[in-house]
Design a protein around this motif. Sequence first.
Motif, mmCIF file in Angstrom:
data_model
loop_
_atom_site.group_PDB
_atom_site.id
_atom_site.type_symbol
_atom_site.label_atom_id
_atom_site.label_comp_id
_atom_site.label_asym_id
_atom_site.label_seq_id
_atom_site.Cartn_x
_atom_site.Cartn_y
_atom_site.Cartn_z
ATOM 1 N N VAL A 43 -3.948 -44.480 37.059
ATOM 2 C CA VAL A 43 -5.511 -45.441 37.391
ATOM 3 C C VAL A 43 -6.370 -44.436 38.335
ATOM 4 C CG1 VAL A 43 -4.598 -44.982 39.863
ATOM 5 C CG2 VAL A 43 -6.352 -46.880 39.455
ATOM 6 N N TYR A 44 -7.639 -44.673 37.297
ATOM 7 C CA TYR A 44 -8.027 -43.466 37.739
ATOM 8 C C TYR A 44 -9.772 -44.288 38.181
ATOM 9 C CZ TYR A 44 -11.513 -40.230 34.802
ATOM 10 O OH TYR A 44 -13.030 -39.027 35.054
ATOM 11 N N VAL A 45 -9.907 -43.689 39.627
ATOM 12 C CA VAL A 45 -10.920 -44.235 40.267
ATOM 13 C C VAL A 45 -12.109 -43.059 40.556
ATOM 14 C CG1 VAL A 45 -9.269 -45.557 41.884
ATOM 15 C CG2 VAL A 45 -9.959 -43.124 42.074
ATOM 16 N N GLY A 46 -13.353 -44.328 40.726
ATOM 17 C CA GLY A 46 -14.566 -43.138 41.057
ATOM 18 C C GLY A 46 -16.268 -44.593 41.014
ATOM 19 N N ARG A 47 -17.125 -43.617 41.451
ATOM 20 C CA ARG A 47 -17.545 -43.980 42.521
ATOM 21 C C ARG A 47 -18.407 -45.294 41.220
ATOM 22 N NH1 ARG A 47 -19.979 -39.785 42.125
ATOM 23 N NH2 ARG A 47 -21.421 -40.011 40.555
ATOM 24 N N SER A 48 -17.889 -45.069 39.966
ATOM 25 C CA SER A 48 -18.976 -46.002 38.937
ATOM 26 C C SER A 48 -17.775 -45.351 37.525
ATOM 27 C CB SER A 48 -19.948 -46.231 38.617
ATOM 28 O OG SER A 48 -21.212 -44.631 38.178
ATOM 29 N N ARG A 49 -18.347 -45.902 36.142
ATOM 30 C CA ARG A 49 -17.802 -45.846 35.098
ATOM 31 C C ARG A 49 -18.452 -44.159 34.795
ATOM 32 N NH1 ARG A 49 -14.449 -49.089 32.698
ATOM 33 N NH2 ARG A 49 -14.273 -48.448 30.298
ATOM 34 N N ASP A 50 -20.194 -43.865 34.404
ATOM 35 C CA ASP A 50 -20.869 -43.184 34.452
ATOM 36 C C ASP A 50 -20.940 -42.109 34.985
ATOM 37 O OD1 ASP A 50 -22.059 -45.155 32.978
ATOM 38 O OD2 ASP A 50 -24.333 -45.212 34.263
ATOM 39 N N SER A 51 -19.974 -41.857 36.502
ATOM 40 C CA SER A 51 -19.512 -40.853 36.967
ATOM 41 C C SER A 51 -18.127 -40.340 36.319
ATOM 42 C CB SER A 51 -19.979 -41.639 38.108
ATOM 43 O OG SER A 51 -18.712 -41.540 38.626
ATOM 44 N N LEU A 52 -18.015 -40.872 35.494
ATOM 45 C CA LEU A 52 -16.031 -40.587 35.610
ATOM 46 C C LEU A 52 -15.804 -39.486 33.946
ATOM 47 C CD1 LEU A 52 -14.367 -44.088 35.963
ATOM 48 C CD2 LEU A 52 -14.804 -41.842 37.485
ATOM 49 N N PRO A 53 -15.842 -38.562 34.375
ATOM 50 C CA PRO A 53 -15.866 -37.529 32.613
ATOM 51 C C PRO A 53 -14.206 -37.942 32.017
ATOM 52 C CG PRO A 53 -15.589 -36.645 35.246
ATOM 53 C CD PRO A 53 -15.422 -37.782 35.208
ATOM 54 N N PHE A 54 -14.771 -37.506 30.909
ATOM 55 C CA PHE A 54 -13.734 -38.400 29.839
ATOM 56 C C PHE A 54 -13.397 -39.476 29.865
ATOM 57 C CE2 PHE A 54 -12.880 -33.727 31.120
ATOM 58 C CZ PHE A 54 -13.408 -32.957 29.621
ATOM 59 N N ILE A 55 -13.547 -40.229 30.036
ATOM 60 C CA ILE A 55 -13.986 -41.591 29.906
ATOM 61 C C ILE A 55 -13.342 -42.288 28.688
ATOM 62 C CG2 ILE A 55 -16.442 -42.235 30.002
ATOM 63 C CD1 ILE A 55 -13.714 -44.054 31.901
ATOM 64 N N ASP A 56 -14.053 -42.315 27.881
ATOM 65 C CA ASP A 56 -13.493 -42.263 26.888
ATOM 66 C C ASP A 56 -11.937 -41.912 26.009
ATOM 67 O OD1 ASP A 56 -16.047 -43.968 26.222
ATOM 68 O OD2 ASP A 56 -17.280 -42.372 24.988
ATOM 69 N N GLU A 57 -12.101 -40.406 26.188
ATOM 70 C CA GLU A 57 -10.747 -39.814 26.771
ATOM 71 C C GLU A 57 -9.250 -40.563 26.629
ATOM 72 O OE1 GLU A 57 -8.194 -35.353 26.412
ATOM 73 O OE2 GLU A 57 -10.485 -35.898 25.955
ATOM 74 N N VAL A 58 -9.819 -41.007 28.377
ATOM 75 C CA VAL A 58 -8.872 -41.617 29.536
ATOM 76 C C VAL A 58 -8.364 -43.040 28.488
ATOM 77 C CG1 VAL A 58 -8.602 -41.972 30.790
ATOM 78 C CG2 VAL A 58 -10.000 -40.086 31.058
ATOM 79 N N LEU A 102 -14.354 -49.956 47.591
ATOM 80 C CA LEU A 102 -13.291 -48.567 47.396
ATOM 81 C C LEU A 102 -11.388 -49.242 47.486
ATOM 82 C CD1 LEU A 102 -14.975 -47.523 50.626
ATOM 83 C CD2 LEU A 102 -14.707 -46.125 48.072
ATOM 84 N N PRO A 103 -10.347 -47.998 46.692
ATOM 85 C CA PRO A 103 -9.730 -48.660 45.792
ATOM 86 C C PRO A 103 -8.290 -48.801 47.549
ATOM 87 C CG PRO A 103 -10.064 -46.954 45.211
ATOM 88 C CD PRO A 103 -11.487 -47.314 46.025
ATOM 89 N N THR A 104 -7.742 -49.300 47.941
ATOM 90 C CA THR A 104 -6.482 -49.002 48.846
ATOM 91 C C THR A 104 -5.585 -48.694 48.280
ATOM 92 O OG1 THR A 104 -5.293 -51.172 48.194
ATOM 93 C CG2 THR A 104 -7.412 -51.632 49.817
ATOM 94 N N ALA A 105 -4.435 -48.450 49.392
ATOM 95 C CA ALA A 105 -3.653 -47.174 48.824
ATOM 96 C C ALA A 105 -2.108 -47.790 48.506
ATOM 97 C CB ALA A 105 -2.959 -46.342 50.418
ATOM 98 N N ALA A 106 -2.286 -49.060 48.561
ATOM 99 C CA ALA A 106 -1.476 -50.203 47.658
ATOM 100 C C ALA A 106 -1.881 -50.335 46.008
ATOM 101 C CB ALA A 106 -1.704 -51.209 48.349
ATOM 102 N N GLU A 107 -3.621 -50.036 45.922
ATOM 103 C CA GLU A 107 -3.366 -50.711 44.655
ATOM 104 C C GLU A 107 -4.315 -48.990 43.810
ATOM 105 O OE1 GLU A 107 -7.043 -53.700 45.852
ATOM 106 O OE2 GLU A 107 -7.646 -51.825 46.663
#
Length: 371
Positions: free
Chosen positions: A198-213, A230-235
């Motif tokens: 799981v890859y989390v962040g504020r928005s897709r625009d803020s995520l580095p290497f989004i296309d590679e991932v 905001l994600p929970t620990a279970a998520e």
Amino acid sequence: MGLLQQFRQAREKVPPSASGRYRHDPTLSLANATISGMLAASAALRRISAPAGASDAIALTVERRRVVARDQDVIELTFAPTVGALPTWYPGAHVDIHLPSGLVRQYSLCGDPRSTERYRIAVRRIADGGGGSVEIHDTVREGATVHTYGPRNAFPLTVPGHGSPTRRFRFVAGGIGITPILPMLHLARRLRVDWSMVYVGRSRDSLPFIDEVTALGANVEIRTDDVCGLPTAAELLGDCPGGTAVYACGPAPMLTAIRKALSGRDDVELHFERFAAAPVIDGGSFRAIVSTTGETLAVGAEETLLTALRRAGVDAPYSCQQGFCGTCRTRVLAGRPDHRDTLLTEPERAAGLMLTCVSRAAPGSSLTLDL
């Protein structure tokens, strides 16, 4: 033998064994003693320090520089060696980058560990940080030269079937925390180990290497706060059955939530890396005296000595802020430090050295520093 030659002779051909080379806390206690124990497990890896001579320094030329987050705040730098070949490395490794200004900062390697021709890092601009990211963003252009002393690894991947008793991986990356995780994903795929992420962040625009991932396929879930909250620990952990090794890198609240959720799970391994200093645990306020000026600083119970020095404008060296690089070594002229690192040797401590980023003094006492 020079350090560079040692690195080249010690290239890792197989994943590291689980014995003493990974962070694993079966009970996931939040006590400081447990944290110190986990750090001690990889102390030997972190005790590599830059040699006194300059002959072993590796000159790196910036071959390519490009933006890798759509919000423009993260850039990728690809380095080529000025002379010769580069030491290979293992997923989870980082390099100390010596910048033109004299600052030293750690960045995770996120390219191909087997390559002797290129290193790749990514740097998020932090305007109110210590200045290293701003210097890189503003002044380190293509063709510029920086230096390193080779890779170090405090976050090595231990692979099922190659030293780990686990059977699958769960990767959790938050924002720029993707950088040490990326090479792990590629190795897991190459070795055909069961994995999910799981890859989390504020928005897709803020995520580095989004296309590679996202190109890695259905094993990856992208989850952003602006869409999902905001994600929970279970998520974050998803389906985490017994026999799972969790590798997490990201902000402190994310790591804290994961650790609490796994408390008592002795059938799950947790390995993690911070990109910021750990909170002070069981600290007390004390005083620090700067010998060159005579200024006395009050160090709060929940702040580090390094933080107090920086707040007062004292020119104190530092880099990792986590007690493993040794850049902040400082001599104590009077007083008794409360050593909280696993880096300094007993002779170094006996000689009066301490690390200002993690070590402190007993509550109510004082330290006179050679600064």
